[in-house]
Design a protein around this motif. Structure first.
Motif, PDB file in Angstrom:
ATOM      1  N   LEU A   1      -3.409   2.357 -17.628  1.00  0.00           N
ATOM      2  CA  LEU A   1      -4.241   1.489 -16.797  1.00  0.00           C
ATOM      3  C   LEU A   1      -3.539   1.101 -15.498  1.00  0.00           C
ATOM      4  CD1 LEU A   1      -6.768  -0.398 -16.108  1.00  0.00           C
ATOM      5  CD2 LEU A   1      -5.500  -2.206 -17.395  1.00  0.00           C
ATOM      6  N   TRP A   2      -1.968   0.883 -15.735  1.00  0.00           N
ATOM      7  CA  TRP A   2      -1.207   0.837 -14.820  1.00  0.00           C
ATOM      8  C   TRP A   2      -1.392   1.866 -13.608  1.00  0.00           C
ATOM      9  CZ3 TRP A   2       3.297   3.082 -13.277  1.00  0.00           C
ATOM     10  CH2 TRP A   2       3.951   2.344 -12.336  1.00  0.00           C
ATOM     11  N   GLY A   3      -1.195   3.082 -14.276  1.00  0.00           N
ATOM     12  CA  GLY A   3      -1.204   4.178 -13.242  1.00  0.00           C
ATOM     13  C   GLY A   3      -2.290   4.315 -12.565  1.00  0.00           C
ATOM     14  N   TRP A   4      -3.634   4.130 -13.239  1.00  0.00           N
ATOM     15  CA  TRP A   4      -4.904   4.234 -12.397  1.00  0.00           C
ATOM     16  C   TRP A   4      -4.876   2.946 -11.450  1.00  0.00           C
ATOM     17  CZ3 TRP A   4      -9.166   1.056 -11.881  1.00  0.00           C
ATOM     18  CH2 TRP A   4     -10.203   1.515 -11.259  1.00  0.00           C
ATOM     19  N   MET A   5      -4.322   1.933 -11.655  1.00  0.00           N
ATOM     20  CA  MET A   5      -4.277   0.977 -10.834  1.00  0.00           C
ATOM     21  C   MET A   5      -3.346   1.238  -9.581  1.00  0.00           C
ATOM     22  SD  MET A   5      -6.113  -1.623 -12.140  1.00  0.00           S
ATOM     23  CE  MET A   5      -5.631  -3.357 -11.334  1.00  0.00           C
ATOM     24  N   VAL A   6      -2.399   1.822  -9.800  1.00  0.00           N
ATOM     25  CA  VAL A   6      -1.363   1.989  -8.555  1.00  0.00           C
ATOM     26  C   VAL A   6      -1.911   3.289  -8.110  1.00  0.00           C
ATOM     27  CG1 VAL A   6       0.970   3.108  -8.267  1.00  0.00           C
ATOM     28  CG2 VAL A   6       0.763   1.129  -9.773  1.00  0.00           C
TER      29      VAL A   6
ATOM     30  N   LEU B   1       0.856  -1.205  -0.052  1.00  0.00           N
ATOM     31  CA  LEU B   1       0.056  -0.158  -0.024  1.00  0.00           C
ATOM     32  C   LEU B   1       0.834   1.248   0.046  1.00  0.00           C
ATOM     33  CD1 LEU B   1      -2.807   1.520   0.517  1.00  0.00           C
ATOM     34  CD2 LEU B   1      -2.233   0.986   3.035  1.00  0.00           C
ATOM     35  N   ILE B   2       1.923   1.355   0.906  1.00  0.00           N
ATOM     36  CA  ILE B   2       2.893   2.355   0.762  1.00  0.00           C
ATOM     37  C   ILE B   2       3.600   2.514  -0.192  1.00  0.00           C
ATOM     38  CG2 ILE B   2       4.773   3.356   2.204  1.00  0.00           C
ATOM     39  CD1 ILE B   2       3.722   1.767   4.731  1.00  0.00           C
ATOM     40  N   THR B   3       3.831   1.254  -1.111  1.00  0.00           N
ATOM     41  CA  THR B   3       4.570   1.564  -2.300  1.00  0.00           C
ATOM     42  C   THR B   3       3.777   2.141  -3.429  1.00  0.00           C
ATOM     43  OG1 THR B   3       5.882  -0.567  -1.764  1.00  0.00           O
ATOM     44  CG2 THR B   3       5.892   0.278  -4.159  1.00  0.00           C
ATOM     45  N   ALA B   4       2.554   1.704  -3.329  1.00  0.00           N
ATOM     46  CA  ALA B   4       1.638   2.268  -4.405  1.00  0.00           C
ATOM     47  C   ALA B   4       1.219   3.929  -4.005  1.00  0.00           C
ATOM     48  CB  ALA B   4       0.198   1.528  -4.181  1.00  0.00           C
ATOM     49  N   ILE B   5       1.198   3.922  -2.920  1.00  0.00           N
ATOM     50  CA  ILE B   5       0.904   5.657  -2.463  1.00  0.00           C
ATOM     51  C   ILE B   5       2.098   6.207  -3.028  1.00  0.00           C
ATOM     52  CG2 ILE B   5       0.725   7.237  -0.802  1.00  0.00           C
ATOM     53  CD1 ILE B   5      -1.325   5.196   0.469  1.00  0.00           C
ATOM     54  N   PHE B   6       3.358   5.928  -2.645  1.00  0.00           N
ATOM     55  CA  PHE B   6       4.509   6.420  -2.955  1.00  0.00           C
ATOM     56  C   PHE B   6       4.748   6.958  -4.396  1.00  0.00           C
ATOM     57  CE2 PHE B   6       9.072   6.968  -3.964  1.00  0.00           C
ATOM     58  CZ  PHE B   6       9.466   7.868  -3.471  1.00  0.00           C
ATOM     59  N   VAL B   7       4.655   5.606  -5.257  1.00  0.00           N
ATOM     60  CA  VAL B   7       4.499   5.728  -6.658  1.00  0.00           C
ATOM     61  C   VAL B   7       3.788   6.825  -7.324  1.00  0.00           C
ATOM     62  CG1 VAL B   7       4.641   4.604  -8.769  1.00  0.00           C
ATOM     63  CG2 VAL B   7       5.906   3.650  -6.980  1.00  0.00           C
ATOM     64  N   GLY B   8       2.471   6.383  -6.707  1.00  0.00           N
ATOM     65  CA  GLY B   8       1.244   7.136  -7.433  1.00  0.00           C
ATOM     66  C   GLY B   8       1.062   8.562  -6.900  1.00  0.00           C
ATOM     67  N   TYR B   9       1.828   8.943  -6.113  1.00  0.00           N
ATOM     68  CA  TYR B   9       1.509  10.526  -5.530  1.00  0.00           C
ATOM     69  C   TYR B   9       2.656  11.136  -4.994  1.00  0.00           C
ATOM     70  CZ  TYR B   9      -3.464   8.572  -5.292  1.00  0.00           C
ATOM     71  OH  TYR B   9      -4.626   8.057  -5.661  1.00  0.00           O
ATOM     72  N   VAL B  10       3.706  10.437  -4.733  1.00  0.00           N
ATOM     73  CA  VAL B  10       4.989  11.066  -4.311  1.00  0.00           C
ATOM     74  C   VAL B  10       6.181  11.330  -5.699  1.00  0.00           C
ATOM     75  CG1 VAL B  10       6.821  11.346  -2.681  1.00  0.00           C
ATOM     76  CG2 VAL B  10       4.362  10.511  -2.060  1.00  0.00           C
ATOM     77  N   TRP B  11       6.434  10.041  -6.014  1.00  0.00           N
ATOM     78  CA  TRP B  11       7.495   9.795  -6.990  1.00  0.00           C
ATOM     79  C   TRP B  11       6.674  10.412  -8.311  1.00  0.00           C
ATOM     80  CZ3 TRP B  11       9.446   4.951  -9.662  1.00  0.00           C
ATOM     81  CH2 TRP B  11      10.678   5.380 -10.059  1.00  0.00           C
ATOM     82  N   ARG B  12       5.139   9.902  -8.259  1.00  0.00           N
ATOM     83  CA  ARG B  12       4.480  10.098  -9.430  1.00  0.00           C
ATOM     84  C   ARG B  12       4.384   9.347 -10.752  1.00  0.00           C
ATOM     85  NH1 ARG B  12       1.332  14.308  -7.727  1.00  0.00           N
ATOM     86  NH2 ARG B  12       0.068  14.215  -9.427  1.00  0.00           N
ATOM     87  N   ILE B  13       3.464   8.919 -11.204  1.00  0.00           N
ATOM     88  CA  ILE B  13       3.354   7.901 -12.331  1.00  0.00           C
ATOM     89  C   ILE B  13       4.197   8.334 -13.605  1.00  0.00           C
ATOM     90  CG2 ILE B  13       1.638   7.011 -14.056  1.00  0.00           C
ATOM     91  CD1 ILE B  13       1.256   5.973 -10.994  1.00  0.00           C
ATOM     92  N   ASP B  14       4.228   9.594 -13.786  1.00  0.00           N
ATOM     93  CA  ASP B  14       4.917  10.130 -15.012  1.00  0.00           C
ATOM     94  C   ASP B  14       6.522   9.614 -14.725  1.00  0.00           C
ATOM     95  OD1 ASP B  14       2.738  10.988 -16.083  1.00  0.00           O
ATOM     96  OD2 ASP B  14       3.345  13.252 -15.738  1.00  0.00           O
ATOM     97  N   SER B  15       7.153  10.073 -13.776  1.00  0.00           N
ATOM     98  CA  SER B  15       8.420   9.660 -13.519  1.00  0.00           C
ATOM     99  C   SER B  15       8.666   8.069 -13.441  1.00  0.00           C
ATOM    100  CB  SER B  15       8.848  10.144 -12.038  1.00  0.00           C
ATOM    101  OG  SER B  15       8.298  11.316 -11.766  1.00  0.00           O
ATOM    102  N   ALA B  16       7.810   7.516 -12.865  1.00  0.00           N
ATOM    103  CA  ALA B  16       7.701   5.967 -12.873  1.00  0.00           C
ATOM    104  C   ALA B  16       7.825   5.366 -14.231  1.00  0.00           C
ATOM    105  CB  ALA B  16       6.879   5.268 -11.929  1.00  0.00           C
ATOM    106  N   LEU B  17       7.102   6.030 -15.005  1.00  0.00           N
ATOM    107  CA  LEU B  17       6.592   5.373 -16.399  1.00  0.00           C
ATOM    108  C   LEU B  17       8.129   5.912 -17.160  1.00  0.00           C
ATOM    109  CD1 LEU B  17       3.119   6.373 -17.304  1.00  0.00           C
ATOM    110  CD2 LEU B  17       4.171   4.121 -17.159  1.00  0.00           C
ATOM    111  N   GLU B  18       8.687   7.030 -16.881  1.00  0.00           N
ATOM    112  CA  GLU B  18       9.960   7.222 -17.604  1.00  0.00           C
ATOM    113  C   GLU B  18      11.048   6.017 -17.484  1.00  0.00           C
ATOM    114  OE1 GLU B  18      12.662  10.609 -16.460  1.00  0.00           O
ATOM    115  OE2 GLU B  18      10.876  11.696 -16.809  1.00  0.00           O
TER     116      GLU B  18
END
Ligand code: PFF
Length: 453
Positions: free
Chosen positions: A427-432, A396-413
């Motif tokens: 879809l992946w971004g939405w799930m996370v 849960l913490i990983t998802a919140i971190f990637v989804g809202y802090v590090w953010r989906i765009d940076s993760a997708l990079e």
């Protein structure tokens, strides 16, 4: 940093990731929990958790790892310096240590059963094999001895620098384990009572609504089996090169791991139901150790098959245990500058200390076998705390971190680097961001509520 080592080009990520994921979780944990929680409906919920919650989170964890090239604590600190996000990694380090404490006990059972099967010490009689398991686990010196051997082997392998070698051996032997499971499943399906076992395993009974406790157990089991939620995959991701696509690697690890768990069910339930009066809800963690000797006894050359099976299981457990120990060890090396030797010795000793009450919880100590005021034994308490709560909360913490802090765009990079294959990033971004955190939160919250009320 140089003390961390890398996989080396020949030892690919999928091999290492599958080596970590495939272990006791598949062959011991999955059938046990299916048995405890009523069969096919649990299997279905488990699969939903794996595909819709765990897979997106595994991709997220791998992305953090590859971007930061650090241990969990260092990874969060690198992406958000000067904040308290490093604590998310700290939970993983604690969970690695906690999970390994009971994991090594069960791995010790698998080790002991190599000898018990080969020598014919455990008989094919259902009642006798159940008593045999209880007698064995309630004998403190044996429990402690085998736990110690498994932990020492794990530590020795990490220290001796022969980890890649072990992982290569296990890569060769994993297909053998899979083939053996197929043979055993086929044989089990010919036993009397097999049809009843298969129905229990495959035909969901929706008239019995699943409790939040069972939902939580399925979620925890999925995280546990996939080595997720404590930073193992993050550490492994840190050894991934940009050439290896994260999504493809994650899907392969999930598919392999889940197939082996499902296969184990096809062995255990038909075998179990061939025993008159078998009740899968009442055997607890001894399920496979009580049921399998009987299956082996019905096979020509059963002693050989039994020993071979437990050798493969102990080896699979060993590669998983290595990956568990690696999380706290990598942390103390990377974040505290300890030498590898110091980190391994200190972490292993501490793990053994916490493993002792788990090893004594199957009858050897009446206190740890039924903790006053808690209503469960110490090992079950560890499984509840670490698997069912710490790992999903880690996810849960990983998802919140990637989804809202590090953010989906940076993760997708990171995920799309070098034109890597990645289906449906949206879809992946939405799930996370939404689906995974919400589902985990609701399941855990409702389970806690049902425990209190
Ligand atoms: N996935 C392993 C198994 O199924 O046996 C156990 C495990 C290993 C859990 C590593 C968590 C982990 F980080």
């Amino acid at each position: 940093m140089s003390d961390r080592g890398t996989w080396g080009s020949r030892v690919g990520f999928v091999l290492a990731g599958a080596g970590s994921a495939v272990g006791l979780g598949n062959i011991w944990g999955f059938p046990t929990r299916v048995g405890e929680n009523g069969g096919a409906a649990f299997v279905l919920v488990y699969l939903v958790c794996v595909i819709f919650i765990c897979l997106p989170i595994m991709i997220a964890e791998l992305a953090i790892g590859r971007r930061t090239q650090s241990d969990p604590v260092g990874a969060y600190a690198k992406l958000r310096p000067g904040t308290r996000w490093w604590m998310a990694g700290g939970l993983g380090v604690a969970a690695g240590f906690g999970v390994l404490s009971f994991y090594s006990v069960v791995a010790g059972w698998a080790l002991a059963y190599i000898w018990f099967s080969a020598s014919g010490a455990v008989s094919g009689d259902a009642v006798e094999s159940a008593t045999f398991f209880t007698d064995f686990t309630s004998h403190a010196p044996s429990s402690l001895f085998f736990t110690f051997v498994m932990l020492a082997a794990t530590a020795g392998i990490i220290l001796g620098g022969i980890r890649a070698g072990i992982e290569r051996v296990s890569k060769l032997l994993m297909p053998v384990l899979a083939i053996l499971l197929v043979v055993l499943a086929w044989h089990a399906s010919t036993l009397p009572g097999a049809a009843e076992g298969l129905a229990y395993y495959l035909k969901p009974d929706f008239s019995k609504m699943m409790s939040f406790g069972a939902l939580n157990a399925a979620l925890g089991q999925a995280f546990f089996s996939l080595s997720l939620g404590l930073g193992t995959m993050l550490v492994y991701g840190s050894y991934l090169t940009k050439r290896e696509g994260i999504a493809k690697s994650a899907i392969m690890v999930v598919a392999l791991d889940t197939s082996l768990a499902l296969l184990a069910g096809f062995v255990i339930f038909p075998s179990g139901f061939s025993i008159p009066g078998f009740d899968p809800t009442s055997t607890g963690p001894g399920l496979i150790f009580m049921v399998l000797p009987r299956l082996f006894a019905t096979l020509p050359g059963g002693q050989f098959f039994g020993a071979a099976f437990f050798i493969l299981l102990a080896l699979a457990a060993l590669t998983s245990a290595i990956s568990l120990l690696e999380v706290p060890v990598a942390h103390f090396i990377d974040s505290h500058g300890w030498s590898r030797k110091r980190a391994v010795v200190i972490v292993t000793t501490a793990t053994f200390a916490l493993a002792v009450p788990s090893a004594l919880a199957m009858g050897a100590s009446s206190f740890f076998s039924d903790l006053p005021g808690i209503g469960m034994d110490f090992q079950s308490l560890m499984i509840t705390v670490w698997n069912d709560f710490a790992l999903p909360i880690g996810g849960l913490i990983t998802a919140i971190f990637v989804g809202y802090v590090w953010r989906i765009d940076s993760a997708l990079e990171e995920l799309l680097a070098e034109q890597a294959w990645f289906p449906n990033p949206k879809l992946w971004g939405w799930m996370v961001r939404y689906a995974c955190p919400l589902a985990i939160f609701v399941i855990i919250f409702m389970n806690i509520r049902s425990m209190i009320v």
